[in-house]
Design an enzyme around this catalytic site. Structure first.
Site, PDB file in Angstrom:
ATOM      1  N   HIS A  70      -9.778  -3.241   9.913  1.00 48.85           N
ATOM      2  CA  HIS A  70      -9.400  -3.259   8.270  1.00 48.85           C
ATOM      3  C   HIS A  70      -9.745  -4.504   7.446  1.00 48.85           C
ATOM      4  O   HIS A  70      -9.952  -4.223   6.117  1.00 48.85           O
ATOM      5  CB  HIS A  70      -8.090  -2.996   7.968  1.00 48.85           C
TER       6      HIS A  70
ATOM      7  N   GLU B  22      -9.083   4.518   6.384  1.00 48.56           N
ATOM      8  CA  GLU B  22      -8.131   4.890   7.634  1.00 48.56           C
ATOM      9  C   GLU B  22      -9.027   5.407   8.887  1.00 48.56           C
ATOM     10  O   GLU B  22      -8.844   4.873   9.947  1.00 48.56           O
ATOM     11  CB  GLU B  22      -7.419   5.301   7.739  1.00 48.56           C
TER      12      GLU B  22
ATOM     13  N   HIS C 132      -6.592  -1.646  15.342  1.00 46.01           N
ATOM     14  CA  HIS C 132      -6.768  -0.946  14.105  1.00 46.01           C
ATOM     15  C   HIS C 132      -6.902  -1.949  12.897  1.00 46.01           C
ATOM     16  O   HIS C 132      -7.250  -1.632  11.739  1.00 46.01           O
ATOM     17  CB  HIS C 132      -5.441   0.227  14.290  1.00 46.01           C
ATOM     18  N   GLU C 133      -5.942  -2.395  13.165  1.00 51.70           N
ATOM     19  CA  GLU C 133      -5.811  -3.524  11.504  1.00 51.70           C
ATOM     20  C   GLU C 133      -6.901  -4.441  10.765  1.00 51.70           C
ATOM     21  O   GLU C 133      -7.159  -4.957  10.507  1.00 51.70           O
ATOM     22  CB  GLU C 133      -4.591  -4.341  11.270  1.00 51.70           C
TER      23      GLU C 133
ATOM     24  N   GLU D  89       1.076  -1.642   0.048  1.00 54.82           N
ATOM     25  CA  GLU D  89       0.125   0.257   0.021  1.00 54.82           C
ATOM     26  C   GLU D  89       0.999   1.122  -0.119  1.00 54.82           C
ATOM     27  O   GLU D  89       1.754   0.902   0.544  1.00 54.82           O
ATOM     28  CB  GLU D  89      -0.773   0.187   1.057  1.00 54.82           C
TER      29      GLU D  89
ATOM     30  N   MET E 138       0.011  -3.586   8.819  1.00 56.22           N
ATOM     31  CA  MET E 138      -0.449  -2.866   7.987  1.00 56.22           C
ATOM     32  C   MET E 138      -1.479  -4.520   7.194  1.00 56.22           C
ATOM     33  O   MET E 138      -1.251  -5.575   8.159  1.00 56.22           O
ATOM     34  CB  MET E 138       0.999  -3.331   6.264  1.00 56.22           C
ATOM     35  N   GLU E 139      -1.814  -3.818   7.253  1.00 52.52           N
ATOM     36  CA  GLU E 139      -3.496  -4.900   6.678  1.00 52.52           C
ATOM     37  C   GLU E 139      -3.673  -6.193   6.269  1.00 52.52           C
ATOM     38  O   GLU E 139      -4.929  -6.939   6.607  1.00 52.52           O
ATOM     39  CB  GLU E 139      -5.595  -3.741   7.508  1.00 52.52           C
ATOM     40  N   ASN E 140      -3.251  -6.308   5.475  1.00 51.36           N
ATOM     41  CA  ASN E 140      -2.787  -7.457   4.230  1.00 51.36           C
ATOM     42  C   ASN E 140      -3.880  -8.738   4.829  1.00 51.36           C
ATOM     43  O   ASN E 140      -4.098  -9.175   6.109  1.00 51.36           O
ATOM     44  CB  ASN E 140      -1.240  -8.205   4.675  1.00 51.36           C
TER      45      ASN E 140
END
Length: 959
Positions: free
Chosen positions: A385, A404, A381-382, A206, A347-349
Site C-alpha cells: 500500500h 486493495e 500487504h500493508e 479509513e 492499516m497502511e497509514n
C-alpha cells in the site's frame, strides 16, 4: 487496509480467505495478549481513578458510518496545521474526550459565500475568521455562523462575505470529540502488560473516520500536507506519520503538566492516511536503505522477542518492492505498531502502520512456516500500500481495487520473497483465486463500480470485501500472465511515477499499460487494453468456458447457478478472455476468445484416448472451464495413469471447477466423482483439501454420518487416503517438527486427519488416543499444533469421562492460552456420552465457570454433533427463559439454523414451531418458518444428491 473485525488484513479481505485460514492457526499468538477477552470468568476491573481535566459538556455521539456526501469543489485543501489533545491520564476511567484545533489552508477555485467540509460527531469550540495567509494580506472574511449537518457529516461555515477564486484562505476551527473504545476514528483501548492494566490511544481513519477526529476535506482526492502536534500525558510516547522534531511541555488550565510532541511536515496525502498512536510501548529497530523501521508493541512482547520476525522481514520486503517497482519509498521512517485490539488485520497509514497484535507477533522458538507466512502476508500487504494507495491513491472509492487489489497481488510476491519455502502459485490459487471464484458467482457487483453509484446511503465498508481484495489481485495476476510480468511491472512503474502524490482512476492504469504494449512488439493483444480489461472489472461475475473437442469450439457464458435462476433470466455479458492451454502435456501459444463462441481448429482432437486438451493452465485466467464428456474421460484416465502429467495447480483447478459446475447445475455429480478415482496417487495436500471440502463439508458431517452414503464413502475414500495419511502420520508419530517447512501440512493436515478419524480409520483414532494420553500423563507435553484440535476432539470422543474431565481441568488451568481454550471448548463437545454433553451444557449456564460469551459457543458446538443436536435443542427449550435474557433471538436463530440441517418433513417443522410460536413475535415466527421451509427443501435436494452419490459409489467402490 487489511480485513475488518478479526479477519486478516489479508488484512479487510477481511479478509483474504487465505489469511483467515492462517489466522486460525495463529490464534496461539493471542496468548501474548491473553489476559483479556477470555471465555473464562475474570476478576472484576479495578475501581475508577479520578478523571483528567476536560470540558464539562460532552460532544454529541458520532453518527453511524456510511453517509457518502460529496463536497462541493469550491475549495481545495493545501495544508493542515492540526493539534490534537486527548484528555487522558494513565489509570483514568471514562468518559473520555479529546480537544483540538485545525487551521486548513485552502485555495478557492470558485467564488462562494460558504465553506463546506466534513465533520462528524464533533462539537465546535469556535470557528474564527477565515483569513488569507501572511503572503496574501487583506483577504479576511468573517464567519457568520457554523452549521452542523450530522446526517450528511458536514460542517458549513456561513460567511459574511465571499471567498474569491484564485485566492488562498485559512479556515480556523476548534473542536472536541468523544474518545470511545469502538476502534474507529480516534479511539482508546485497554490491555494488560507485565501484569499491569494499561491503556493507549490510536486511530483508524479509513474509509471516512478522519472527519470524526478533526474537521477536514475527507475525500481521497483532496490531498494536502500536514503539520501535526499531539498533546499527551508525559508517561506516553506519541507517534504520527512523520518523525517527531520537537518535544516540550505545556500546562493546562489547572496547572497540570502535559507533553507536546511536534512532527515534521508530511508529504501530500489523503486524510484517511493520517494516523496517531499515544502509548507506553517499547520498540525494536533497524535501518534499511536510510529508512528507520521500528516495531512497537507491549513491553512484555518486545522483551520476549515476539516482534523480532516482523522486524527481520519488513526491511527486505521494502527493498524488494522498491527494486521491483523502481520507485523509492519517500519517507525517512516507518513505524509498525501492534495493538492488542484493532478492528482490521492491518492499516497502511503512511509512516505509521497499525496492526492487530496477532498479525505481527511470533514466538521466537516457533519455526513453523504457516505462522511466519501469515505475518509475512499481512506485512507485505500493508507495505504494498505504500505505493498502491499512499503514493498513488484512487480518485474515489469506486476504484478501491486499485489500492486493495494491487496491494493484495504484491502481498504474495513480497511474502514469498522473504519466505521462499512458500510456493507462490499454489498459495495464490488456494488462498486467493479459488475462494473468490466461489464467492463472485453469488455477488451482484462489479470490481469497479460507477462513481455515481457510491453516494447517499451507500455503505463504503461494503466495498472492503473479497471482490475488491481477491478478485482485484486475481485480475492483476491475469494481467501479469498475458502481458508477461516484465511488461506489467514496467506499466505499473510508469503509472506510479505519473501519479505520485496524486490520484488516479482505473482508466489511468489502462492508459499506462497501453503505452507499454504499444512500445514493443513481443506481446500482441486482440483489442485495446481498456476494452479487454473493462470486460473484467466493469461487469458482474466471470465466465465459464465450454470446450467441444470434436469441433474445437469454445463457447463462453456468465457462470451462474442454473438450479436457482429462472430460465428467462438473461446473462448476456461477454469477456475478452486470454486462454493458456496445453495439448498432451505440451504448452501451446496463448490464444484469445473475444466473442461468445469461436472455433479453434488447433483444438480439434483425434480419436486417440491419449489426445487431450487442458485450458487455463495453472489457473492463469479468472474463469472456470467446462469440458465435454470426451475430454473429461481422457483427463480422468490420464490422472489415474500419470497424475503428474497435469501440473499440480491445474489438478486443483480441474477438481474445483468440476465440483463448482456440479453445484451450479452444469454437470451431474457423477462427472465430478469420476475425477476422484485417481486420488490414491495424489500427494498434494492442497488438492486433497479441495476434494474433502467438496465431498465432506464440515457443516454436513453429522448429516452424512446418519445417511446410507457414509459406509460407502468410508470404504471409497479411505482406500484412496491411506497413502497420504500414512505418510503424514509417520511424521506426527516420529517428528512433527520435520513438517515446519511444509506450509500446506500446517494449513490442511488437520482436515485430512479429521476426515480419516471421522471415517473411522482405526489408526487415526489410535493416534489421537495416543497423543491425548501422552498429554494426560504429562501436561507439559504439547500435542503438535497443526493437529491439536482433531487430536483433542477424538481423544475425548473415544475416551470416557476421564478424558473429558482432563479436558475440563486443562481448560480451567490458569496458564492455558486462548487458542488451547478454544480447542478444548470445542473438544469437550465431541463426547459420545449423552450425559457428558448435557453436563457440559449445564456448566455453560454457570456464570462462575464461564463468562457469558461462552455459553452460546458451547451450544453451537454441541448442536452440530452427531448425538448433540437433539440434546442441545432440548437444553435450549428447557432453559429458554434464562438463555433469552443473555442472548435473545440471535442464539435461537443460530440454533434453529443448525437444527434446520436435520429437517426433512413438515412434521419436524411443526415440532420446532410449537416452541418458537410461544417465544417469538409474529414477524420473527414468519422469518423462522421461511428459514426452516428453505432448509427442508435444501435437505430434500441434498438427499436426492446423496442417493446419486451412493449409487455411483456402489458401482465404483472397488475400482
Amino acid at each position: 487496509m487489511g480485513t475488518r473485525g478479526g479477519g486478516l488484513y489479508v488484512g479487510r479481505r477481511a479478509a483474504a480467505v487465505g489469511a483467515a485460514l492462517l489466522l486460525a492457526l495463529l490464534v496461539a499468538l493471542l496468548a501474548l495478549a491473553a489476559l483479556y477477552g477470555r471465555c473464562r470468568q475474570e476478576a472484576a476491573p479495578p475501581p475508577p481513578s479520578p478523571r483528567a481535566p476536560g470540558p464539562a459538556a460532552p460532544p454529541p455521539p458520532a453518527p453511524a458510518a456510511g453517509s457518502v456526501r460529496r463536497l462541493p469543489r469550491h475549495l481545495l485543501p493545501l495544508h493542515y496545521d492540526l493539534e490534537l489533545w486527548p484528555r487522558v491520564r494513565p489509570g483514568q476511567e471514562g468518559p473520555f474526550v479529546f480537544t483540538g484545533q485545525v487551521n486548513i489552508t485552502v485555495r478557492c477555485l470558485q467564488d462562494t459565500d460558504a465553506a463546506v467540509l466534513h465533520s462528524a460527531g464533533l462539537r465546535s469550540r469556535g470557528a474564527a475568521a477565515v483569513r488569507g495567509p501572511l503572503s496574501e494580506p487583506g483577504a479576511a472574511v468573517e464567519v457568520a455562523g457554523l452549521r452542523q449537518d450530522e446526517a450528511g457529516e458536514v460542517a458549513v461555515l456561513e460567511l459574511r462575505g465571499r471567498l474569491r477564486a484564485g485566492r488562498r484562505y485559512v479556515l480556523q476551527l476548534g473542536f472536541q470529540g468523544r474518545l470511545e473504545e469502538d476502534l474507529d476514528g480516534l479511539f482508546l483501548t485497554r490491555y494488560t502488560d507485565q501484569g499491569q492494566s494499561s491503556m493507549l490511544i490510536a486511530s483508524q481513519m479509513e474509509p471516512t473516520y478522519a472527519r470524526r477526529v478533526y474537521p477536514c476535506f475527507d475525500e481521497p482526492a483532496m490531498k494536502a500536507i500536514f503539520n501535526i502536534r499531539i498533546i499527551h500525558d508525559p508517561s506516553y510516547v506519541a507517534l504520527s506519520n512523520m518523525p517527531a522534531i520537537d518535544v516540550c511541555e505545556v500546562k493546562d488550565e489547572n496547572g497540570s503538566l502535559w507533553t507536546v510532541t511536534t512532527f515534521n511536515t508530511s508529504l501530500k496525502m489523503s486524510t484517511y492516511l493520517t494516523a496517531f498512536v499515544i502509548c507506553d510501548f517499547d520498540y525494536v529497530t533497524r535501518t534499511e536503505r536510510g529508512n528507520e523501521i521500528r516495531i512497537w508493541a507491549r513491553k512484555e512482547a518486545v522483551k520476549n522477542g515476539y516482534v523480532d520476525y516482523a522486524l527481520n522481514i519488513t526491511g527486505p520486503i521494502f527493498s524488494f518492492l522498491e527494486d521491483k517497482l523502481n520507485v523509492s519509498y519517500p519517507l525517512p521512517k516507518t513505524d509498525l505498531v501492534a495493538l492488542p485490539d484493532f478492528g482490521a488485520g492491518g492499516m497502511e497509514n503512511w509512516g505509521l502502520m497499525i496492526f492487530q497484535e496477532a498479525s505481527l507477533m511470533n514466538l521466537p522458538s516457533d519455526e513453523f512456516t504457516s505462522r511466519k507466512a501469515m505475518i509475512a502476508l499481512i506485512v507485505s500487504h500493508e507495505l504494498g500500500h505504500q505505493w498502491f494507495g499512499n503514493l498513488v491513491t484512487m480518485n474515489w472509492w469506486n476504484d478501491l481495487w486499485l489500492n486493495e487489489g494491487l496491494a493484495s497481488y504484491f502481498e504474495y510476491l513480497g511474502a514469498t520473497y522473504v519466505e521462499p519455502k512458500l510456493s507462490l502459485d499454489k498459495i495464490f490459487y488456494a488462498h486467493v483465486v479459488q475462494p473468490v471464484l466461489r464467492e463472485d458467482s453469488e455477488i451482484a457487483r462489479s470490481l469497479s463500480e460507477s462513481e455515481d453509484k457510491i453516494k447517499g446511503s451507500f455503505s463504503l465498508m461494503s466495498l472492503f470485501d473479497n471482490i475488491t481484495y481477491s478478485k482485484g489481485a486475481s485480475i492483476a495476476w491475469m494481467l501479469s500472465g498475458f502481458l508477461t510480468e516484465r511488461l506489467f511491472i514496467r506499466a505499473l512503474t510508469s503509472y506510479l511515477k505519473e501519479f505520485s502524490f496524486s490520484n488516479a482512476n482505473q482508466d489511468d492504469l489502462w492508459t499506462h499499460i497501453q503505452m507499454v504494449v504499444d512500445a514493443q512488439d513481443e506481446v500482441q493483444l486482440p483489442a485495446p487494453v481498456k476494452q479487454i480489461m473493462d470486460s473484467w472489472t466493469c461487469q458482474n461475475g466471470f465466465p465459464v468456458l465450454t470446450l467441444n473437442l470434436t469441433s474445437g469450439t469454445i463457447r463462453q457464458e456468465q457462470f451462474f447457478n442454473k438450479n436457482s435462476r429462472k430460465s428467462t433470466d438473461s446473462y448476456n455479458n461477454t469477456w475478452i478472455i486470454p486462454i493458456s492451454w496445453m495439448r498432451n502435456g505440451s504448452s501451446q501459444p496463448l490464444t484469445w476468445l473475444d466473442k461468445s463462441s469461436k472455433m479453434f481448429p488447433e483444438m480439434q482432437v483425434s480419436e486417440s484416448d491419449y489426445d487431450w486438451i487442458l485450458l487455463n493452465v495453472n489457473l492463469s485466467g479468472y474463469y472456470r472451464v467446462n469440458y465435454d464428456q470426451l475430454n473429461l474421460k481422457r483427463l480422468a484416465r490420464l490422472l489415474e495413469n500419470d497424475p503428474k502429467a497435469i501440473p499440480a495447480v491445474s489438478r486443483f483447478q480441474l477438481i474445483d471447477d468440476v465440483f463448482a459446475l456440479t453445484d451450479f447445475g452444469y454437470v451431474p455429480i457423477e462427472t465430478a466423482l469420476e475425477l476422484t478415482k485417481y486420488l490414491a496417487r495424489e500427494d498434494e495436500l492442497f488438492i486433497w483439501n479441495v476434494v474433502l471440502l467438496n465431498l465432506i463439508p464440515e457443516n454436513l458431517e453429522s448429516t452424512l454420518k446418519n445417511h446410507e452414503v457414509y459406509p460407502l464413502l468410508k470404504k471409497y475414500l479411505l482406500k484412496r487416503m491411506l497413502p497420504i495419511y500414512h505418510y503424514y502420520a509417520g511424521f506426527i508419530r516420529q517428528n512433527a517438527d520435520a513438517l515446519e517447512d511444509d506450509y500446506f501440512a500446517q494449513v490442511y493436515l488437520e482436515k485430512l486427519l479429521a476426515t480419516a478419524c471421522w471415517l473411522g480409520l482405526q489408526d487415526c483414532l489410535d493416534l489421537s488416543s495416543e497423543l491425548y494420553a501422552k498429554w494426560r500423563d504429562n501436561p507439559e507435553y504439547k500435542i503438535p499444533f497443526l493437529i491439536r484440535r482433531t487430536v483433542c476432539c477424538y481423544g475425548v470422543a473415544v475416551g470416557s469421562d476421564k478424558e473429558w474431565n482432563f479436558a475440563w481441568e486443562m481448560y480451567n488451568h490458569t496458564d492455558s492460552i486462548e487458542e488451547d481454550e478454544d480447542i478444548l471448548l470445542y473438544a469437550m463437545s465431541c463426547a459420545k456420552e449423552s450425559w457428558l454433553l448435557y453436563r457440559y451444557l449445564q456448566y455453560g449456564l454457570s456464570d462462575t465457570l464461564f463468562s457469558s460469551n461462552c455459553t452460546s459457543v458451547i451450544i453451537s458446538h454441541v448442536v452440530t454433533k452427531d448425538i448433540g443436536h437433539h440434546i442441545a435443542w432440548e437444553f435450549v427449550t428447557e432453559n429458554w427463559p434464562l438463555l433469552s435474557q443473555g442472548y435473545g433471538h440471535e442464539l435461537l436463530h443460530d440454533v434453529l439454523k443448525a437444527m434446520g440441517r436435520f429437517v426433512k418433513t413438515d412434521v419436524q417443522i411443526q415440532e420446532l414451531q410449537v416452541f418458537y410460536n410461544a417465544t417469538l413475535e409474529e414477524d420473527e415466527r414468519e422469518a423462522i418458518t421461511m428459514l426452516l421451509e428453505s432448509a427442508k427443501l435444501e435437505n430434500i435436494e441434498r438427499r436426492k444428491l446423496l442417493i446419486k452419490i451412493a449409487n455411483w459409489l456402489e458401482k465404483n467402490i472397488d475400482d
